[in-house]
Every structure is written in structure tokens, then in C-alpha cells.
Design a protein around this motif. Structure first.
Motif, PDB file in Angstrom:
ATOM      1  N   ALA A  37      36.043  40.845  21.627  1.00 49.56           N
ATOM      2  CA  ALA A  37      36.996  40.593  22.710  1.00 49.56           C
ATOM      3  C   ALA A  37      36.301  40.150  23.987  1.00 49.56           C
ATOM      4  CB  ALA A  37      37.825  41.846  22.988  1.00 49.56           C
ATOM      5  N   HIS A  38      34.968  40.231  24.009  1.00 49.25           N
ATOM      6  CA  HIS A  38      34.190  39.854  25.200  1.00 49.25           C
ATOM      7  C   HIS A  38      33.077  38.904  24.769  1.00 49.25           C
ATOM      8  CE1 HIS A  38      36.305  43.017  27.387  1.00 49.25           C
ATOM      9  NE2 HIS A  38      36.032  43.817  26.383  1.00 49.25           N
ATOM     10  N   ALA A  39      33.482  37.806  24.147  1.00 46.62           N
ATOM     11  CA  ALA A  39      32.520  36.887  23.564  1.00 46.62           C
ATOM     12  C   ALA A  39      31.566  36.299  24.592  1.00 46.62           C
ATOM     13  CB  ALA A  39      33.258  35.761  22.831  1.00 46.62           C
ATOM     14  N   ASP A  40      32.014  36.198  25.839  1.00 49.13           N
ATOM     15  CA  ASP A  40      31.144  35.633  26.875  1.00 49.13           C
ATOM     16  C   ASP A  40      30.234  36.683  27.495  1.00 49.13           C
ATOM     17  OD1 ASP A  40      33.012  37.076  28.271  1.00 49.13           O
ATOM     18  OD2 ASP A  40      33.489  35.497  29.714  1.00 49.13           O
ATOM     19  N   GLY A  41      30.307  37.909  26.996  1.00 46.43           N
ATOM     20  CA  GLY A  41      29.424  38.952  27.500  1.00 46.43           C
ATOM     21  C   GLY A  41      29.845  39.569  28.808  1.00 46.43           C
ATOM     22  N   THR A  42      31.070  39.271  29.269  1.00 42.25           N
ATOM     23  CA  THR A  42      31.578  39.847  30.509  1.00 42.25           C
ATOM     24  C   THR A  42      32.900  40.543  30.210  1.00 42.25           C
ATOM     25  OG1 THR A  42      33.020  38.063  31.290  1.00 42.25           O
ATOM     26  CG2 THR A  42      30.634  37.807  31.657  1.00 42.25           C
ATOM     27  N   PRO A  43      33.371  41.395  31.129  1.00 40.93           N
ATOM     28  CA  PRO A  43      34.665  42.052  30.927  1.00 40.93           C
ATOM     29  C   PRO A  43      35.852  41.222  31.388  1.00 40.93           C
ATOM     30  CG  PRO A  43      33.679  42.868  32.917  1.00 40.93           C
ATOM     31  CD  PRO A  43      32.680  41.888  32.324  1.00 40.93           C
ATOM     32  N   GLY A  44      35.648  39.914  31.585  1.00 41.57           N
ATOM     33  CA  GLY A  44      36.701  39.081  32.149  1.00 41.57           C
ATOM     34  C   GLY A  44      37.988  39.071  31.359  1.00 41.57           C
ATOM     35  N   ALA A  45      37.888  39.237  30.031  1.00 43.95           N
ATOM     36  CA  ALA A  45      39.085  39.177  29.193  1.00 43.95           C
ATOM     37  C   ALA A  45      39.871  40.479  29.194  1.00 43.95           C
ATOM     38  CB  ALA A  45      38.696  38.813  27.761  1.00 43.95           C
ATOM     39  N   HIS A  46      39.290  41.533  29.748  1.00 46.72           N
ATOM     40  CA  HIS A  46      39.972  42.825  29.771  1.00 46.72           C
ATOM     41  C   HIS A  46      41.282  42.691  30.553  1.00 46.72           C
ATOM     42  CE1 HIS A  46      40.336  46.899  31.917  1.00 46.72           C
ATOM     43  NE2 HIS A  46      40.913  47.014  30.736  1.00 46.72           N
ATOM     44  N   THR A  47      42.379  42.981  29.897  1.00 51.45           N
ATOM     45  CA  THR A  47      43.710  42.743  30.470  1.00 51.45           C
ATOM     46  C   THR A  47      44.480  44.040  30.665  1.00 51.45           C
ATOM     47  OG1 THR A  47      43.833  40.530  29.500  1.00 51.45           O
ATOM     48  CG2 THR A  47      45.924  41.576  30.112  1.00 51.45           C
ATOM     49  N   VAL A  48      45.162  44.135  31.785  1.00 53.12           N
ATOM     50  CA  VAL A  48      45.994  45.293  32.110  1.00 53.12           C
ATOM     51  C   VAL A  48      47.453  44.856  32.077  1.00 53.12           C
ATOM     52  CG1 VAL A  48      46.637  46.898  33.951  1.00 53.12           C
ATOM     53  CG2 VAL A  48      44.219  46.424  33.494  1.00 53.12           C
ATOM     54  N   ARG A  49      48.303  45.664  31.458  1.00 57.31           N
ATOM     55  CA  ARG A  49      49.730  45.399  31.416  1.00 57.31           C
ATOM     56  C   ARG A  49      50.428  46.026  32.624  1.00 57.31           C
ATOM     57  NH1 ARG A  49      50.754  41.408  28.271  1.00 57.31           N
ATOM     58  NH2 ARG A  49      52.916  42.113  28.102  1.00 57.31           N
ATOM     59  N   TYR A  50      51.413  45.329  33.161  1.00 54.40           N
ATOM     60  CA  TYR A  50      52.186  45.845  34.284  1.00 54.40           C
ATOM     61  C   TYR A  50      53.607  45.302  34.194  1.00 54.40           C
ATOM     62  CZ  TYR A  50      51.548  41.245  36.445  1.00 54.40           C
ATOM     63  OH  TYR A  50      51.553  39.897  36.702  1.00 54.40           O
ATOM     64  N   ALA A  51      54.509  45.918  34.922  1.00 60.20           N
ATOM     65  CA  ALA A  51      55.913  45.501  34.950  1.00 60.20           C
ATOM     66  C   ALA A  51      56.190  44.831  36.294  1.00 60.20           C
ATOM     67  CB  ALA A  51      56.831  46.705  34.743  1.00 60.20           C
ATOM     68  N   PRO A  52      56.248  43.501  36.348  1.00 60.31           N
ATOM     69  CA  PRO A  52      56.404  42.805  37.640  1.00 60.31           C
ATOM     70  C   PRO A  52      57.616  43.256  38.445  1.00 60.31           C
ATOM     71  CG  PRO A  52      55.857  41.247  35.897  1.00 60.31           C
ATOM     72  CD  PRO A  52      56.139  42.563  35.217  1.00 60.31           C
ATOM     73  N   SER A  53      58.728  43.545  37.772  1.00 57.77           N
ATOM     74  CA  SER A  53      59.948  43.887  38.494  1.00 57.77           C
ATOM     75  C   SER A  53      59.822  45.174  39.300  1.00 57.77           C
ATOM     76  CB  SER A  53      61.119  44.012  37.514  1.00 57.77           C
ATOM     77  OG  SER A  53      60.869  45.028  36.551  1.00 57.77           O
ATOM     78  N   ARG A  54      58.878  46.024  38.948  1.00 55.34           N
ATOM     79  CA  ARG A  54      58.676  47.259  39.704  1.00 55.34           C
ATOM     80  C   ARG A  54      58.120  46.986  41.099  1.00 55.34           C
ATOM     81  NH1 ARG A  54      54.691  51.007  37.474  1.00 55.34           N
ATOM     82  NH2 ARG A  54      55.515  52.376  39.077  1.00 55.34           N
ATOM     83  N   TRP A  55      57.508  45.814  41.274  1.00 54.55           N
ATOM     84  CA  TRP A  55      56.802  45.502  42.514  1.00 54.55           C
ATOM     85  C   TRP A  55      57.580  44.519  43.381  1.00 54.55           C
ATOM     86  CZ3 TRP A  55      52.176  48.193  43.005  1.00 54.55           C
ATOM     87  CH2 TRP A  55      51.688  48.773  41.826  1.00 54.55           C
TER      88      TRP A  55
END
Length: 330
Positions: A37-55
Motif C-alpha cells: 500500500a506504500h509502494a513509493d516508500g512514503t505514507p502518502g497513500a494512507h487515507t482517513v475516512r470522514y463525513a463531509p456533511s458533519r463539517w
């Protein structure tokens, strides 16, 4: 030794012992399971889920985030947040940068009436917020991570270290620290892990037999600028042996600056030279996901047990000195 002297002694012992084998093994397991999941060797692909309507009541709203009118969930990666923060910094839109990092840090946690959107609204309404965020960015560029942390420490009501270090972490992807390592996230999960390590090291060295010093310096929040500097130094030093050994050399929290070894050691050959040595944890968050244990900290006692005043050092016993000193940096 007073309490600060003992804390400093435990810090020195941790700087020598670095990561316990259990943590290194857990890191290896995590990386073997997540490397794809981090083929480029960085944590850039790490994804967080959120609910836009809450904000929906939060402004300014970064364009990199999904529209708040959208229903359902959305995801935002570290790379996307880093890009959003870089764009905001170019426009000196510090509030927008804070919102992007706060939503990423909070994700779907919290409640509409409690932590999360409600807390962020109060932070955005705080007097002097823009000046504080701008000063922190300038402090990082002109002085370093500790000074940037100090600018925001107890500065903005409701904005504690667990979240303003996320802001600093992403700012550090665009702004280089004048001296020392780039900022990393420090939150309660990380502090708990470091408290476990400090407890084990303090007990083994004799500087903190009952774990009270570890409980004091690695509390659940409100860490001093000195403690943040200790944390960054430890993370940087702990990553270096793994990088020089070629293990997890591209693991998270890399930047594009050359790898600089601690204590003046020469740089290693190969991939470890390509990126900075803060390789262990994705912004300092990984520790909470890897499963490893140290000795449990004994509960801090308010009354000193017999003999606790004598601090054991390797090869001798030294009676604690009762000299006075200025308020401690923790």
C-alpha cells in the motif's frame, strides 16, 4: 537527584537503548503486511475516512476536501492533505491549512456536539489564531521544530498538542526546519507507548523504580516544548539503526531532504540516504497500530515507598541529592 534529574537520566538511557526488540519486530510485521500500500516508500497513500456533511459549518473549507453538501463518507490521504497545506501556505491561508489537518486527524471520530466540528469551530473563533499559526510557521523556518511547538503550546484555547503537532507535521512537508529534525505528530497514543518504554528503561536503570517519572513526563497531553524536542530526538535516533541496516529504509515519515545521521555518524549507503531518517512511524501515528507490549507501568504513588529515595545506577547506589533548581522543563 530530583525528579527532573531523574527524567533527564531516563531520557539518556532511552537514547542509548532506543527501540525494544518487540517494537522492531512489530514494525517488521506491519511493514510486511502494508508495504504494497506504500509502494513509493512514503505514507502518502494512507487515507482517513470522514463525513463531509458533519463539517458543514466549518469555514474556510479546503478545496482538497469533499464538499460538505455531499452525503456519505469521503476519504483524504496524507499526500492530499500535504498538497492542500502547501497550497494554503503559499496564500498564507493558515486557517485553511489547520482545517485540512484537523479533519484528517479527527476523521469520523467525535460527536457533532462534542469533539470534532464543534471543537474546531471554537478554535477558529479564538482571538489571535491567525497570528499564532503564522508565527509557528515562521518559527519552524527560522528556528526549528521545538520553537514552532513552543509558539502554539497553550496559545490557542482548545488547540492542544495532539492536533497542533498534526498542523506542524504537514507544514513541515513544505517548510524545512531551520535546525534539527522536522516536526512529527505527538498524541496521547504515542505518549502512552513512550511512557511504557520509559517505565521499562527507568526500572532497569534504577532511575525510576516505580514509574512515576515516566508517568509525569509522558502524560496524556500538554507536553512541554522540551519534551517535544526529546521526542523528536528519540524518533530520529531510533530510526537511524533501522535505516543503516537497510530495514524499512523507506518506511513512513520521510521527507525529501537528505538523510542526516544522529551524533555526527556518516550517512549509510543505498536507500537510507535518499530520505530523512524519521522513518519509523507515519507522522508518529504507527505506534498505536502495531501490537507490542512492554512491562506495565506501576501506578504512581503519592507517598514514597521505603528506599525509593535512593537512585540505583549501574555498579553503585547514589543517595538522591536534595538541591533546589528552577521549574523543570519536563
Amino acid at each position: 537527584m530530583n525528579r527532573q534529574d531523574r527524567a533527564d537520566a531516563v531520557d539518556r538511557e532511552m537514547a542509548v537503548s532506543l527501540l525494544p526488540d518487540a517494537a522492531v519486530q512489530a514494525l517488521g510485521r506491519w511493514w510486511s503486511e502494508n508495504a504494497s500500500a506504500h509502494a513509493d516508500g512514503t505514507p502518502g497513500a494512507h487515507t482517513v475516512r470522514y463525513a463531509p456533511s458533519r463539517w458543514v459549518q466549518i469555514t474556510p473549507w479546503p478545496s482538497a476536501l469533499a464538499l460538505t453538501s455531499c452525503g456519505g463518507d469521503a476519504g483524504v490521504s496524507r499526500a492530499e492533505v500535504a498538497s492542500a497545506v502547501a497550497d494554503a501556505l503559499r496564500r498564507e491561508a493558515f486557517r485553511e491549512a489547520l482545517v485540512a489537518t484537523y479533519v484528517w486527524g479527527k476523521g469520523k471520530r467525535g460527536t457533532p456536539g462534542g469533539s470534532g466540528p464543534a471543537a474546531l469551530r471554537k478554535i477558529l473563533a479564538a482571538e489571535g489564531l491567525d497570528a499564532a499559526l503564522g508565527s509557528a510557521v515562521s518559527a519552524l523556518r527560522e528556528h526549528g521544530s521545538r520553537q514552532a511547538y513552543a509558539v502554539l503550546h497553550r496559545r490557542v484555547p482548545g488547540l492542544g498538542p495532539s492536533f497542533f503537532t498534526k498542523f506542524l507535521y504537514f507544514v513541515g512537508k513544505t517548510v524545512s526546519s531551520a535546525t534539527g529534525p522536522q516536526p512529527l505528530v505527538l498524541d496521547r497514543v504515542l505518549a502512552k507507548r513512550l511512557r511504557q518504554m520509559a517505565t521499562a528503561v527507568g526500572r532497569a536503570s534504577g532511575y525510576d523504580l516505580d514509574g512515576c517519572v515516566a508517568t509525569w513526563v509522558w502524560a496524556d497531553g500538554n507536553w512541554s516544548p522540551h519534551r517535544y524536542e526529546v521526542y523528536l530526538s528519540f524518533m530520529h535516533a531510533a530510526a537511524w539503526p533501522l535505516a543503516t541496516a537497510g530495514r524499512h529504509a523507506h518506511h513512513p515519515t520521510c521527507s525529501n531532504t537528505p538523510c542526516s545521521p544522529p551524533h555526527g555518524r556518516p550517512p549509510a549507503d543505498g536507500t537510507a540516504r535518499e530520505k530523512r531518517c524519521a522513518l519509523l512511524f507515519p507522522g508518529g501515528v504507527w505506534v498505536g497500530t502495531a501490537r507490542w507490549r512492554l512491562h506495565r507501568s506501576s501506578r504512581c504513588r503519592t507517598r514514597r515507598r521505603p528506599g525509593a529515595g535512593a537512585v540505583r545506577t549501574p555498579g553503585r547506589r547514589q543517595q538522591a541529592a536534595g538541591r533546589s533548581r528552577p521549574p523543570s522543563p519536563q
